[in-house]
Scaffold this motif. Structure first.
Motif, PDB file in Angstrom:
ATOM      1  N   ASP A  72       0.833  -1.212   0.000  1.00  0.00           N
ATOM      2  CA  ASP A  72       0.000   0.000   0.000  1.00  0.00           C
ATOM      3  C   ASP A  72       0.866   1.259   0.000  1.00  0.00           C
ATOM      4  O   ASP A  72       0.576   2.218  -0.708  1.00  0.00           O
ATOM      5  CB  ASP A  72      -0.949   0.018   1.203  1.00  0.00           C
ATOM      6  CG  ASP A  72      -2.224  -0.771   0.976  1.00  0.00           C
ATOM      7  OD1 ASP A  72      -2.629  -0.940  -0.194  1.00  0.00           O
ATOM      8  OD2 ASP A  72      -2.818  -1.214   1.969  1.00  0.00           O
ATOM      9  N   GLN A  73       1.956   1.251   0.779  1.00  0.00           N
ATOM     10  CA  GLN A  73       2.826   2.427   0.833  1.00  0.00           C
ATOM     11  C   GLN A  73       3.542   2.634  -0.496  1.00  0.00           C
ATOM     12  O   GLN A  73       3.656   3.764  -0.978  1.00  0.00           O
ATOM     13  CB  GLN A  73       3.834   2.319   1.972  1.00  0.00           C
ATOM     14  CG  GLN A  73       4.639   3.584   2.167  1.00  0.00           C
ATOM     15  CD  GLN A  73       3.774   4.799   2.478  1.00  0.00           C
ATOM     16  OE1 GLN A  73       2.960   4.771   3.394  1.00  0.00           O
ATOM     17  NE2 GLN A  73       3.933   5.867   1.713  1.00  0.00           N
ATOM     18  N   ALA A  74       4.022   1.557  -1.110  1.00  0.00           N
ATOM     19  CA  ALA A  74       4.680   1.668  -2.420  1.00  0.00           C
ATOM     20  C   ALA A  74       3.697   2.201  -3.454  1.00  0.00           C
ATOM     21  O   ALA A  74       4.029   3.093  -4.249  1.00  0.00           O
ATOM     22  CB  ALA A  74       5.242   0.316  -2.854  1.00  0.00           C
ATOM     23  N   LEU A  75       2.483   1.685  -3.439  1.00  0.00           N
ATOM     24  CA  LEU A  75       1.448   2.159  -4.354  1.00  0.00           C
ATOM     25  C   LEU A  75       1.172   3.642  -4.111  1.00  0.00           C
ATOM     26  O   LEU A  75       1.112   4.435  -5.054  1.00  0.00           O
ATOM     27  CB  LEU A  75       0.171   1.345  -4.170  1.00  0.00           C
ATOM     28  CG  LEU A  75      -0.996   1.785  -5.018  1.00  0.00           C
ATOM     29  CD1 LEU A  75      -1.429   0.667  -5.924  1.00  0.00           C
ATOM     30  CD2 LEU A  75      -2.137   2.258  -4.161  1.00  0.00           C
ATOM     31  N   HIS A  76       1.035   4.013  -2.861  1.00  0.00           N
ATOM     32  CA  HIS A  76       0.784   5.407  -2.496  1.00  0.00           C
ATOM     33  C   HIS A  76       1.931   6.299  -2.960  1.00  0.00           C
ATOM     34  O   HIS A  76       1.702   7.368  -3.539  1.00  0.00           O
ATOM     35  CB  HIS A  76       0.594   5.514  -0.982  1.00  0.00           C
ATOM     36  CG  HIS A  76       0.303   6.892  -0.516  1.00  0.00           C
ATOM     37  ND1 HIS A  76       1.292   7.743  -0.076  1.00  0.00           N
ATOM     38  CD2 HIS A  76      -0.856   7.587  -0.424  1.00  0.00           C
ATOM     39  CE1 HIS A  76       0.749   8.895   0.256  1.00  0.00           C
ATOM     40  NE2 HIS A  76      -0.549   8.825   0.062  1.00  0.00           N
ATOM     41  N   ASP A  77       3.166   5.855  -2.738  1.00  0.00           N
ATOM     42  CA  ASP A  77       4.326   6.643  -3.169  1.00  0.00           C
ATOM     43  C   ASP A  77       4.325   6.823  -4.687  1.00  0.00           C
ATOM     44  O   ASP A  77       4.538   7.933  -5.186  1.00  0.00           O
ATOM     45  CB  ASP A  77       5.631   5.979  -2.729  1.00  0.00           C
ATOM     46  CG  ASP A  77       5.888   6.088  -1.237  1.00  0.00           C
ATOM     47  OD1 ASP A  77       5.240   6.913  -0.561  1.00  0.00           O
ATOM     48  OD2 ASP A  77       6.750   5.328  -0.745  1.00  0.00           O
ATOM     49  N   ASP A  93      -5.766   8.390  -1.644  1.00  0.00           N
ATOM     50  CA  ASP A  93      -6.200   7.455  -0.612  1.00  0.00           C
ATOM     51  C   ASP A  93      -6.739   6.227  -1.324  1.00  0.00           C
ATOM     52  O   ASP A  93      -7.954   6.083  -1.499  1.00  0.00           O
ATOM     53  CB  ASP A  93      -7.260   8.102   0.286  1.00  0.00           C
ATOM     54  CG  ASP A  93      -7.658   7.206   1.437  1.00  0.00           C
ATOM     55  OD1 ASP A  93      -6.866   6.322   1.813  1.00  0.00           O
ATOM     56  OD2 ASP A  93      -8.779   7.383   1.959  1.00  0.00           O
ATOM     57  N   VAL A  94      -5.829   5.372  -1.762  1.00  0.00           N
ATOM     58  CA  VAL A  94      -6.183   4.217  -2.579  1.00  0.00           C
ATOM     59  C   VAL A  94      -5.491   2.994  -2.007  1.00  0.00           C
ATOM     60  O   VAL A  94      -4.314   3.055  -1.656  1.00  0.00           O
ATOM     61  CB  VAL A  94      -5.710   4.431  -4.039  1.00  0.00           C
ATOM     62  CG1 VAL A  94      -5.993   3.219  -4.888  1.00  0.00           C
ATOM     63  CG2 VAL A  94      -6.350   5.665  -4.640  1.00  0.00           C
ATOM     64  N   ALA A  99      -6.869  -0.578  -6.540  1.00  0.00           N
ATOM     65  CA  ALA A  99      -6.113  -0.339  -7.768  1.00  0.00           C
ATOM     66  C   ALA A  99      -6.058  -1.607  -8.618  1.00  0.00           C
ATOM     67  O   ALA A  99      -6.192  -1.544  -9.850  1.00  0.00           O
ATOM     68  CB  ALA A  99      -4.713   0.141  -7.429  1.00  0.00           C
ATOM     69  N   ALA A 100      -5.872  -2.752  -7.988  1.00  0.00           N
ATOM     70  CA  ALA A 100      -5.807  -4.017  -8.725  1.00  0.00           C
ATOM     71  C   ALA A 100      -7.137  -4.329  -9.412  1.00  0.00           C
ATOM     72  O   ALA A 100      -7.154  -4.754 -10.573  1.00  0.00           O
ATOM     73  CB  ALA A 100      -5.421  -5.146  -7.778  1.00  0.00           C
ATOM     74  N   LEU A 115      -8.205   7.199 -13.497  1.00  0.00           N
ATOM     75  CA  LEU A 115      -9.506   6.967 -12.876  1.00  0.00           C
ATOM     76  C   LEU A 115      -9.443   7.069 -11.350  1.00  0.00           C
ATOM     77  O   LEU A 115     -10.383   7.538 -10.707  1.00  0.00           O
ATOM     78  CB  LEU A 115     -10.060   5.606 -13.286  1.00  0.00           C
ATOM     79  CG  LEU A 115     -10.505   5.525 -14.751  1.00  0.00           C
ATOM     80  CD1 LEU A 115     -10.739   4.067 -15.151  1.00  0.00           C
ATOM     81  CD2 LEU A 115     -11.752   6.360 -14.986  1.00  0.00           C
ATOM     82  N   LEU A 116      -8.320   6.667 -10.775  1.00  0.00           N
ATOM     83  CA  LEU A 116      -8.170   6.750  -9.312  1.00  0.00           C
ATOM     84  C   LEU A 116      -7.945   8.171  -8.824  1.00  0.00           C
ATOM     85  O   LEU A 116      -8.284   8.491  -7.691  1.00  0.00           O
ATOM     86  CB  LEU A 116      -7.000   5.863  -8.862  1.00  0.00           C
ATOM     87  CG  LEU A 116      -7.199   4.364  -8.978  1.00  0.00           C
ATOM     88  CD1 LEU A 116      -5.890   3.631  -8.731  1.00  0.00           C
ATOM     89  CD2 LEU A 116      -8.286   3.887  -8.014  1.00  0.00           C
ATOM     90  N   THR A 117      -7.361   9.013  -9.676  1.00  0.00           N
ATOM     91  CA  THR A 117      -6.952  10.356  -9.230  1.00  0.00           C
ATOM     92  C   THR A 117      -7.667  11.502  -9.922  1.00  0.00           C
ATOM     93  O   THR A 117      -7.574  12.648  -9.473  1.00  0.00           O
ATOM     94  CB  THR A 117      -5.450  10.565  -9.457  1.00  0.00           C
ATOM     95  OG1 THR A 117      -5.176  10.517 -10.865  1.00  0.00           O
ATOM     96  CG2 THR A 117      -4.624   9.518  -8.721  1.00  0.00           C
ATOM     97  N   ASP A 118      -8.312  11.232 -11.053  1.00  0.00           N
ATOM     98  CA  ASP A 118      -8.892  12.280 -11.903  1.00  0.00           C
ATOM     99  C   ASP A 118      -7.827  13.211 -12.464  1.00  0.00           C
ATOM    100  O   ASP A 118      -8.103  14.365 -12.780  1.00  0.00           O
ATOM    101  CB  ASP A 118      -9.969  13.085 -11.177  1.00  0.00           C
ATOM    102  CG  ASP A 118     -11.203  12.261 -10.869  1.00  0.00           C
ATOM    103  OD1 ASP A 118     -11.571  11.406 -11.693  1.00  0.00           O
ATOM    104  OD2 ASP A 118     -11.775  12.450  -9.785  1.00  0.00           O
TER     105      ASP A 118
END
Length: 123
Positions: A72-77, A93-94, A99-100, A115-118
């Motif tokens: 989750d932290q790697a994805l967030h980074d 906040d994903v 995401a998967a 799509l996750l961030t616009d």
């Protein structure tokens, strides 16, 4: 719980993501689309792919809570760096699971991030 077969790969990816975030220099004139795509390919995408591999591979793997936290932290980074390349200060906040699921639907890492961030906004 014992470490999963993915623990070392996840730890390496988490360290790579941390290092990328620590060395990030904001673009002088956003958007820096190629740089953003690089963070998707090098950090965000691999985090999502590791999760998908672990959950859907031939041997369903139970990830430890530490594995999930690192993913989750790697994805967030990775997603944060993607956003910074567009000049956005938004804090994503994903979860890696969300995401998967979206990547499985879109089959495209760039579309998933958008799509996750616009970001960038759809025209």
């Amino acid at each position: 719980m014992e470490p999963s077969p993915y623990t070392e790969r996840i730890a390496d990816l988490a360290e790579q993501a941390r290092a990328a975030r620590a060395s990030f220099e904001p673009p002088e004139s956003p958007p820096a689309e190629e740089q953003a795509l690089e963070y998707l390919r090098e950090v965000f995408g691999p985090a999502v792919t590791l999760y998908i591999d672990a959950r859907t591979g031939a041997d369903h793997v139970r990830l430890t809570s530490e594995d999930f936290s690192r993913l989750d932290q790697a994805l967030h980074d990775g997603l944060t760096l993607y956003l910074r390349c567009y000049g956005s200060e938004h804090d994503p906040d994903v979860t890696v699971r969300t995401a998967a699921e979206l990547l499985v639907e879109t089959h495209n890492i760039r579309d998933t991030a958008q799509l996750l961030t616009d970001v960038p906004s759809r025209r």
